[in-house]
Design an enzyme around this catalytic site. Structure first.
Site, PDB file in Angstrom:
ATOM      1  CG  MET A 278      -6.990   2.657   7.162  1.00 13.66           C
ATOM      2  SD  MET A 278      -6.054   2.909   5.640  1.00 13.66           S
ATOM      3  CE  MET A 278      -7.319   2.615   4.417  1.00 13.66           C
ATOM      4  N   GLY A 279      -4.950   0.740  10.250  1.00 11.38           N
ATOM      5  CA  GLY A 279      -3.937   0.172  11.136  1.00 11.38           C
ATOM      6  C   GLY A 279      -3.862  -1.342  11.097  1.00 11.38           C
ATOM      7  NE  ARG A 280      -2.980  -4.691   6.510  1.00 10.94           N
ATOM      8  CZ  ARG A 280      -3.145  -4.705   5.180  1.00 10.94           C
ATOM      9  NH1 ARG A 280      -4.182  -5.319   4.644  1.00 10.94           N
ATOM     10  NH2 ARG A 280      -2.276  -4.120   4.394  1.00 10.94           N
TER      11      ARG A 280
ATOM     12  N   GLY B 268      -0.955  -9.821  -7.204  1.00  8.32           N
ATOM     13  CA  GLY B 268      -0.198 -10.371  -8.332  1.00  8.32           C
ATOM     14  C   GLY B 268       0.843 -11.372  -7.867  1.00  8.32           C
TER      15      GLY B 268
ATOM     16  CG  LEU C  31      -9.451  11.250   3.377  1.00  6.90           C
ATOM     17  CD1 LEU C  31     -10.443  11.933   4.295  1.00  6.90           C
ATOM     18  CD2 LEU C  31      -9.069  12.161   2.220  1.00  6.90           C
TER      19      LEU C  31
ATOM     20  CG  ASP D 183      -1.062  -0.627   8.862  1.00  2.19           C
ATOM     21  OD1 ASP D 183      -1.821   0.350   8.723  1.00  2.19           O
ATOM     22  OD2 ASP D 183      -1.076  -1.617   8.115  1.00  2.19           O
TER      23      ASP D 183
ATOM     24  NE  ARG E 118      10.276 -19.502   1.632  1.00  4.79           N
ATOM     25  CZ  ARG E 118      11.267 -18.748   2.120  1.00  4.79           C
ATOM     26  NH1 ARG E 118      11.065 -17.959   3.171  1.00  4.79           N
ATOM     27  NH2 ARG E 118      12.454 -18.746   1.562  1.00  4.79           N
TER      28      ARG E 118
ATOM     29  CB  THR F  44       3.423  -0.009   7.093  1.00  5.90           C
ATOM     30  OG1 THR F  44       2.075  -0.067   7.560  1.00  5.90           O
ATOM     31  CG2 THR F  44       4.322  -0.428   8.247  1.00  5.90           C
TER      32      THR F  44
ATOM     33  N   GLY G 271       0.833  -1.203   0.000  1.00  3.46           N
ATOM     34  CA  GLY G 271       0.000   0.000   0.000  1.00  3.46           C
ATOM     35  C   GLY G 271       0.866   1.250   0.000  1.00  3.46           C
TER      36      GLY G 271
ATOM     37  CG  ASP H 180       1.953  -3.683  10.807  1.00  2.00           C
ATOM     38  OD1 ASP H 180       2.852  -3.197  10.094  1.00  2.00           O
ATOM     39  OD2 ASP H 180       0.961  -4.272  10.333  1.00  2.00           O
TER      40      ASP H 180
ATOM     41  CG  ASP I  12       4.819  -8.373   7.607  1.00  2.00           C
ATOM     42  OD1 ASP I  12       5.982  -8.609   7.974  1.00  2.00           O
ATOM     43  OD2 ASP I  12       3.895  -9.185   7.713  1.00  2.00           O
TER      44      ASP I  12
ATOM     45  NE  ARG J 167     -25.815  11.895  12.198  1.00  2.00           N
ATOM     46  CZ  ARG J 167     -26.983  11.650  12.788  1.00  2.00           C
ATOM     47  NH1 ARG J 167     -27.124  10.598  13.563  1.00  2.00           N
ATOM     48  NH2 ARG J 167     -28.011  12.466  12.603  1.00  2.00           N
TER      49      ARG J 167
HETATM   50  O1  F6P Z   1      -1.383  -1.543   5.488  1.00  2.00           O
HETATM   51  C1  F6P Z   1      -1.811  -0.263   5.185  1.00  2.00           C
HETATM   52  C2  F6P Z   1      -3.316  -0.202   5.070  1.00  2.00           C
HETATM   53  O2  F6P Z   1      -3.689   1.121   4.766  1.00  2.00           O
HETATM   54  C3  F6P Z   1      -4.082  -0.748   6.266  1.00  2.00           C
HETATM   55  O3  F6P Z   1      -4.107   0.156   7.335  1.00  2.00           O
HETATM   56  C4  F6P Z   1      -5.427  -1.038   5.648  1.00  2.00           C
HETATM   57  O4  F6P Z   1      -6.098  -2.066   6.323  1.00  2.00           O
HETATM   58  C5  F6P Z   1      -5.057  -1.488   4.268  1.00  2.00           C
HETATM   59  O5  F6P Z   1      -3.773  -1.000   3.977  1.00  2.00           O
HETATM   60  C6  F6P Z   1      -6.015  -1.063   3.194  1.00  2.00           C
HETATM   61  O6  F6P Z   1      -5.621  -1.641   2.025  1.00  2.00           O
HETATM   62  P1  F6P Z   1      -6.222  -1.280   0.595  1.00  2.00           P
HETATM   63  O7  F6P Z   1      -5.655   0.037   0.196  1.00  2.00           O
HETATM   64  O8  F6P Z   1      -5.752  -2.377  -0.282  1.00  2.00           O
HETATM   65  O9  F6P Z   1      -7.695  -1.188   0.751  1.00  2.00           O
END
Ligand code: F6P
Length: 360
Positions: free
Chosen positions: A182-184, A76, A285, A140, A89, A138, A12, A142, A116, A278
């Site tokens: 976000m943040g996974r 891909g 963004l 995230d 792998r 990233t 990403g 992480d 990662d 809400r």
């Molecule tokens: O790993 C970065 C991230 O933005 C995550 O926080 C989020 O879950 C994911 O990528 C979103 O991925 P995509 O852009 O493929 O929807």
């Protein structure tokens, strides 16, 4: 002949990718080397090879520009992540073709900028004998091995700005506002932005929540005359005993697509508190726009250090931020398991000390 290196961006996108590209190409040029930017992720090394020469002209304006001028891919042939830290792998033939692509372009080393997924591929390439160094990216945050990845600070700044804006409208309308970030599977963005933006409740994947606990916070605030509440929910946040909320089935060789917890929490809080609630989903963004000052400096240090690692022949390594500076560490330290928020760590304790509910 001039030494030539390649740079590739994968996974990403996030603010700062172009700043790293610029720093690598500038530091390489400083040593008299040429840099080729590989287009569209690692696949650009395969037939028909796609690249562009990163000369001084190509670098103008890159420090502040969002996205990546090289393009990126998280699907891909080269996708290595299948979910929650598990890796795949790559076939030997693909690694051989990658090596052949580098030889055909005359590249003596490759700099791989990624999270990662891309870095676990870089590690496999290194183990296959490909001269490669990584750069940890990233939003995230992480990745192990580095205190911070680049892109994280910019994403936190965006989420904090969103909270500042939600604050005033929440107060005007006496509403509960939920912000999904976000943040996974890691709650770093939610926790940093929540503390920086004065959230009342922060929900992160590392600390499963209960609705009773969130509602108790809303009630406590009402009793104190605060008729609005700000909730930040990491996309990976989940109810105690519940699962992750996803916005669609995972494609083959890809991570599950998290998202939707904000709406779920919003509906439940409306029902339970009787207050108008809400939902605001910040989404991509957080990944766009200019990097923050901190990220620009970090990207510049990461890029320059990556080139130093190449010069020293220290392949299979990546620049890492220690807090005091940037050093080279093995990529193997960074990948394969996620760096998540320690529930009893400094920031979580700080949040609790300030009266912020973590939903448990
Ligand atoms: O790993 C970065 C991230 O933005 C995550 O926080 C989020 O879950 C994911 O990528 C979103 O991925 P995509 O852009 O493929 O929807």
């Amino acid at each position: 002949m001039k030494k030539k290196i390649g740079i590739v961006t994968g996974g990403g996108d996030c603010p700062g990718l172009n700043a790293v590209i610029r720093a690598v190409a500038k530091a390489a040029a400083h040593r008299g080397w040429e840099t080729l930017g590989i287009l569209g992720g690692y696949a650009g090394l395969l037939e028909p090879r796609q690249y562009r020469v990163l000369d001084y002209q190509a670098l103008s304006g890159l420090l502040t520009r969002g996205g990546t001028i090289l393009g990126t891919a998280n699907r891909g042939k080269f996708s290595a992540k299948t979910g929650h830290g598990e890796g795949r792998r790559l076939p030997k033939e693909l690694l051989d073709d990658t090596r052949a692509g580098m030889d055909a372009l005359g590249l003596s080393a490759l700099v791989s900028v990624g999270g990662d997924g891309s870095l676990s591929i870089a590690l496999q390439m290194h183990e296959h004998g490909i001269p490669i160094v990584g750069v940890p990216k990233t939003i995230d945050n992480d990745l192990h091995g580095t205190l911070m990845t680049f892109g994280f600070d910019s994403a936190v700044a965006c989420a904090t700005d969103a909270l500042d804006r939600l604050h005033t409208t929440a107060e005007s309308h006496q509403r509960v506002m939920v912000l999904e970030v976000m943040g996974r599977y890691a709650g770093w963005i939610a926790l940093y932005a929540g503390v920086a933006g004065g959230a009342d409740v922060i929900l992160i994947p590392e600390i499963p929540f209960t609705y009773d606990s969130i509602c108790a916070k809303v009630k406590e605030r009402e009793a104190q005359g605060k008729h609005f509440t700000l909730v930040v929910a990491a996309e990976g946040a989940r109810e105690k005993g519940g699962g992750f909320v996803t916005s669609g089935a995972a494609e083959a060789n890809r991570e599950a697509h998290l998202g939707g917890i904000g709406a779920v929490v919003t509906a439940e809080l409306t029902k339970r508190t009787g207050k108008e609630t809400r939902n605001c989903v910040l989404g991509h963004l957080q990944r766009g726009g200019s990097p923050t000052t901190f990220d620009r400096a970090l990207c510049s240090m990461f890029g320059a250090t990556a080139v130093e690692l190449v010069a020293a022949g220290e392949f299979g390594r990546m620049p890492a931020f220690t807090g005091a500076g940037v050093v080279g560490v093995p990529i193997s330290e960074a990948v394969g398991r996620l760096k998540t928020v320690p529930p009893e760590g400094n920031l979580a304790r700080t949040a609790r000390a300030l009266g912020i509910s973590l939903g448990d």
